[in-house]
Design an enzyme around this catalytic site. Structure first.
Site, short mmCIF file in Angstrom:
data_model
loop_
_atom_site.label_atom_id
_atom_site.label_comp_id
_atom_site.label_asym_id
_atom_site.label_seq_id
_atom_site.Cartn_x
_atom_site.Cartn_y
_atom_site.Cartn_z
N CYS A 2 -31.20 -3.82 -15.61
CA CYS A 2 -30.18 -2.94 -16.20
C CYS A 2 -29.42 -2.15 -15.13
O CYS A 2 -29.91 -1.92 -14.04
CB CYS A 2 -30.75 -1.93 -17.18
N ASN A 109 -32.82 2.69 -17.17
CA ASN A 109 -33.14 1.46 -16.46
C ASN A 109 -34.60 1.55 -16.06
O ASN A 109 -35.00 2.50 -15.40
CB ASN A 109 -32.25 1.33 -15.22
N GLY A 110 -35.41 0.57 -16.48
CA GLY A 110 -36.83 0.60 -16.15
C GLY A 110 -37.63 0.17 -17.36
O GLY A 110 -37.08 -0.38 -18.32
N LYS A 494 -31.15 -21.71 -3.82
CA LYS A 494 -29.72 -21.45 -4.07
C LYS A 494 -29.22 -22.37 -5.16
O LYS A 494 -28.53 -21.96 -6.08
CB LYS A 494 -28.91 -21.75 -2.80
N GLU A 497 -30.83 -21.65 -8.79
CA GLU A 497 -30.50 -20.40 -9.48
C GLU A 497 -29.08 -20.37 -10.02
O GLU A 497 -28.82 -19.72 -11.03
CB GLU A 497 -30.80 -19.16 -8.63
N HIS A 513 -47.53 -37.01 -0.59
CA HIS A 513 -48.78 -36.62 -1.25
C HIS A 513 -48.55 -36.28 -2.73
O HIS A 513 -49.36 -35.60 -3.34
CB HIS A 513 -49.41 -35.44 -0.51
O1 M6R Z 1 -33.04 -7.32 -2.99
P1 M6R Z 1 -34.11 -8.23 -2.50
O2 M6R Z 1 -33.74 -8.90 -1.23
O3 M6R Z 1 -35.45 -7.56 -2.39
O4 M6R Z 1 -34.24 -9.36 -3.61
C1 M6R Z 1 -35.24 -10.34 -3.54
C2 M6R Z 1 -34.96 -11.48 -4.49
O5 M6R Z 1 -34.92 -11.03 -5.81
C3 M6R Z 1 -33.63 -12.17 -4.17
O6 M6R Z 1 -33.58 -12.62 -2.85
C4 M6R Z 1 -33.40 -13.36 -5.12
O7 M6R Z 1 -34.32 -14.37 -4.86
C5 M6R Z 1 -31.95 -13.87 -4.97
N1 M6R Z 1 -31.33 -13.96 -6.25
C6 M6R Z 1 -31.86 -15.21 -4.36
O8 M6R Z 1 -30.55 -15.63 -4.18
#
Ligand code: M6R
Length: 615
Positions: A2, A109-110, A494, A497, A513
Site C-alpha cells: 500500500c 499501510n501495514g 526480470k 515478473e 540433473h
Molecule cells: O527494495 P529492495 O531492493 O529491498 O527490494 C527487494 C525485492 O523486492 C526486489 O528486488 C524485487 O525482487 C524486484 N521487483 C525485482 O525486480
C-alpha cells in the site's frame, strides 16, 4: 504494501493527493481512496465533516470521479492506494476507513496482526465494523479512547499501543483543528516540508516535485502536522526533536521524460546512474568509503542478505569479494536468514542490500544480525530509509528514484558499489604488491563501465526482434556458470515478473540433473558466457540443449564460433567479475520488449509491489 499520501497547507489538497497516489501505485493498485476535511467551517472554526471518495481498482477511478468537485477546495486530506492483504479488493475494503461516528478517518499501510482480537473488543463495546480489513479497527479504537479522555493525541497513542504488527497511518478528523496526525512502526513514512504546507507519503518520489526537505519518521514515533509546524513525539508522548534532511534527488528524475514506461527510462539511465555511483566513491585511484571504523583484518566471514534482485546482486558480488578479499562469503535470502539462527558474531560482516531500504524481511534480518553483534553494512538507494538508518554503516547507490516495479538501474548500481567495496576491503587487508596491482587494474576497469553500459544499450534493436520471436513462449531458460549463473537468475526474474512467462535461471552444468527434461523443440534457451575459464564448458552444455531442439541465443563478450545459434548478442569486453553489469542489460531489454509484445503493464506487473513492507 500500500501507499499513503497526505497534504495540509494553503493550497488545494486533492491534486497533491491524486498525483502522489499515481506515483505510489507501484505499491499496490487494488483500490484507492481519499478523505478530506471539507471547508465549511462551523461556529468554533473547526471543520464539520469528512468527505470520503474511494473505489475498487486504480487511482484513475478516483481521478475521474465526479464527486471530486465537492472537495476541490479542501486543503487537508489523506489518501491511499491498496495492495490487498486482509479482505478482497472492493470498495468497502478500500481506504480511508471511518470510525462509527464518521468523525475520524484513517489510512494505513501495514498489517495489524491482532485485528480479530481488537474487533471482538470493539464489538463488546458496541461498535460495528463494515469492512473485512484489519485497518478499520484503528479509527474505532481511536474513537473509543477519545470518548474516554477527549484528548485526540492521547487517544491515538493509546490506540497504537494496542496494535500488534506494522503500520504507517494518517489520521484526520474535524474534532481536531487543522492538523494531520501520523505515526509509524515498520512501514515507511516521510514528511516533506514546504512553506506553510506539509506533505506526507510512503516514499520520497511521490512528493519530490513539491519539496526536497524531508523528515524520516522512525518506528514508534507520532507526529502532529499543521501547515506551519510539526511536533514529534515518542510512543509515550514525550516530545522529541528530529533533523530535517535535504534530498539531493531532482524532481525530473521521477518523471517519465518522454519514455513510454519507467522501466525503459530506468534501463537507459544506467550509464548515468553507474557514473554517479562511481563518482561518489572512487576518486582517481582512491576509494572513499565511510568504513574506517571496521577492522577488516578481524572479519572472517561475510554474509550478504537481501531479497529478489538485490539478493541476485549479492550472489554475483560474492565471486569478486571472495576473489579479491579472500574472505568466505555466503549469500542468503532475508526471509530465510531471519528464521534460521545464522552462526554469526562480532567477526562477521553482514551486508544488507536494498533499493528501497524498506523491505520487511531485510529489516528483520538486519535486526537479527545486530542482536548477534555482527557488523552491519547496508547498500541502499533511498536516502534516510529504515535500513540505512539502523545499520552500523551505510553506502548509497546513486541510482536516483527507481519507480518501475522491476528493478534495473538499482541492480547495476548495487553491483558496481559492491565491487568497489570489495576492492576497498581487499586494499585494507592486501598482503603483497601483486594483489595491490591487481586491485588498481580493476579500479580502472570500473571507471570504464558507464561507457560500456552505454555501448551495450545498442543491442536494443536486435533484442526487439528477438522479443517478437519469443513472446509467445511458454518457458524460457537462462543458463550460465559461476558469475554468469548469478546473471541468469536475475535475467530470469526480470522476465517472469513482467511478462508472466515461466522461466528458470539455471547453472549450466546442473541442467542435466533434471531440468533438461523440459527442453524440447522450440524452447528458448539463453546462454550467458563471459567467464573465460568456463566458456567451453558452458558451450558443451548449450550443445546438449541444441541437440534436444532448443532455440539458443548466446550473450557473450568472447569470440564464439557459430554452432547453430539463433542469435549471438555481443557485449563489450570486460573483466569477468564486472561483466554481469553488462550482460544483464540486453536481458532487461528482452524482458521489457517481450512484456510490451504481450501488451502488459510493464511498470506495474500483477500481484507485485515495488517495496515489500510485509513479511
Ligand atoms: O527494495 P529492495 O531492493 O529491498 O527490494 C527487494 C525485492 O523486492 C526486489 O528486488 C524485487 O525482487 C524486484 N521487483 C525485482 O525486480
Amino acid at each position: 504494501m500500500c501507499g499513503i499520501v497526505g497534504y495540509i497547507g494553503k493550497n488545494k489538497a486533492v491534486p497533491v493527493l491524486i498525483n502522489g497516489l499515481l506515483s505510489l501505485e507501484y505499491r499496490g493498485y487494488d483500490s484507492a481512496g481519499i478523505a478530506v476535511l471539507n471547508n465549511n467551517k462551523g461556529n468554533n472554526n473547526t471543520y464539520e465533516e469528512i468527505e470520503v471518495i474511494k473505489d475498487k481498482g486504480r487511482v484513475k477511478n478516483i481521478q475521474n470521479s465526479k464527486k471530486l468537485i465537492n472537495v476541490e477546495d479542501s486543503n487537508i486530506g489523506i489518501a491511499h492506494t491498496r495492495w490487498a492483504t486482509h479482505g478482497k479488493p472492493s470498495k468497502e475494503n478500500a481506504h480511508p476507513h471511518l470510525d462509527n461516528s464518521k468523525k475520524i478517518a484513517v489510512v494505513h499501510n501495514g498489517i495489524i496482526e491482532n485485528y480479530s482480537e481488537i474487533r471482538n473488543f470493539l464489538y463488546q463495546n458496541g461498535y460495528e465494523l463494515y469492512s473485512e480489513t484489519d485497518t478499520e479497527v484503528i479509527p474505532n479504537l481511536i474513537h473509543y479512547y477519545y470518548n474516554k479522555n477527549k484528548d485526540v493525541l492521547k487517544a491515538v497513542s493509546l490506540a497504537l499501543k494496542k496494535l500488534k504488527g506494522s503500520y504507517a497511518i494518517e489520521v484526520i478528523s474535524p474534532i481536531f483543528n487543522d492538523e494531520i496526525i501520523v505515526a509509524k512502526k515498520e512501514s515507511p513514512l516521510v514528511i516533506g516540508v514546504g512553506k506553510n504546507e506539509k506533505y506526507i507519503a510512503s516514499d520520497i518520489p511521490a512528493i519530490l516535485k513539491y519539496t526536497k526537505d524531508f523528515y524520516f519518521m522512525d518506528d514508534n514515533e507520532i507526529a502532529v502536522i499543521k501547515e506551519d509546524t510539526i511536533r514529534f513525539y515518542d510512543d509515550d508522548l514525550k516530545e522529541k526533536n528530529k533533523e530535517l534532511k535535504n534530498i539531493g534527488w531532482d524532481a525530473e528524475a521521477s518523471e517519465k521524460n518522454g519514455y513510454e514506461d519507467y522501466m525503459l527510462k530506468e534501463i537507459y539511465e544506467q550509464p548515468k546512474a553507474i557514473f554517479e555511483t562511481i563518482g561518489t566513491t572512487l576518486n582517481g585511484r582512491k576509494i572513499d568509503l565511510p568504513l574506517e571504523e571496521i577492522d577488516f583484518g578481524k572479519i572472517n566471514k561475510i554474509y550478504i542478505v537481501a531479497c529478489g534482485t538485490a539478493m541476485h546482486a549479492g550472489m554475483v558480488a560474492k565471486y569478486s569479494i571472495e576473489k579479491y578479499c579472500k574472505i568466505s562469503t555466503e549469500v542468503d535470502m532475508a526471509s530465510e536468514f531471519r528464521y534460521r539462527n545464522p552462526i554469526i558474531d562480532e567477526n562477521t560482516l553482514c551486508i544488507f542490500i536494498s533499493q528501497s531500504g524498506e523491505t520487511a524481511d531485510t529489516i528483520a534480518a538486519l535486526k537479527l544480525a545486530k542482536e548477534k553483534h555482527s557488523k552491519t553494512l547496508s547498500i541502499v538507494n533511498v536516502v534516510g530509509s529504515t535500513i540505512s538508518r539502523i545499520s552500523d554503516f551505510v553506502l548509497y547507490t546513486h541510482a536516483g528514484p527507481e519507480v518501475a516495479v522491476a528493478s534495473t538501474k538499482a541492480y547495476t548500481c548495487q553491483l558496481t558499489l559492491l565491487n568497489i567495496a570489495a576492492l576497498y576491503i581487499a586494499e585494507k587487508i592486501a598482503k603483497n604488491e601483486k594483489d595491490l596491482k591487481e586491485i588498481e587494474k580493476v579500479k580502472e576497469e570500473i571507471k570504464l563501465l558507464p561507457n560500456k553500459v552505454k555501448e551495450t544499450l545498442n543491442t536494443n534493436q536486435m533484442i526487439k526482434k528477438l522479443a517478437q520471436k519469443f513472446y509467445n513462449s511458454k518457458d524460457i531458460f537462462y543458463i550460465g556458470r559461476n558469475i554468469d549463473y548469478g546473471a541468469c537468475l536475475e535475467a530470469s526474474l526480470k522476465l517472469k515478473e513482467i511478462s508472466y512467462i515461466h522461466s528458470e535461471g539455471y547453472a549450466a552444468g546442473e541442467l542435466k540433473h533434471g531440468p533438461i527434461a523440459l527442453i524440447e523443440k522450440g524452447v528458448p534457451v539463453i546462454g550467458i558466457i563471459t567467464e573465460e575459464s568456463l566458456a567451453l564448458k558452458t558451450i558443451s552444455n548449450i550443445q546438449e540443449v541444441i541437440t534436444r531442439g532448443a532455440d539458443v541465443v548466446i550473450v557473450t563478450n568472447k569470440k564464439i564460433e557459430d554452432k547453430n545459434y539463433m542469435e549471438v548478442i555481443k557485449i563489450p569486453e570486460c573483466i569477468s567479475y564486472l561483466s554481469p553489469i553488462l550482460s544483464i542489460i540486453p536481458m532487461q531489454l528482452l524482458a521489457y520488449y517481450i512484456a510490451k509484445n504481450k501488451e502488459l503493464d510493464v511498470d506495474k506487473p500483477r500481484n507485485l509491489a515495488k517495496s515489500v513492507t510485509v513479511e
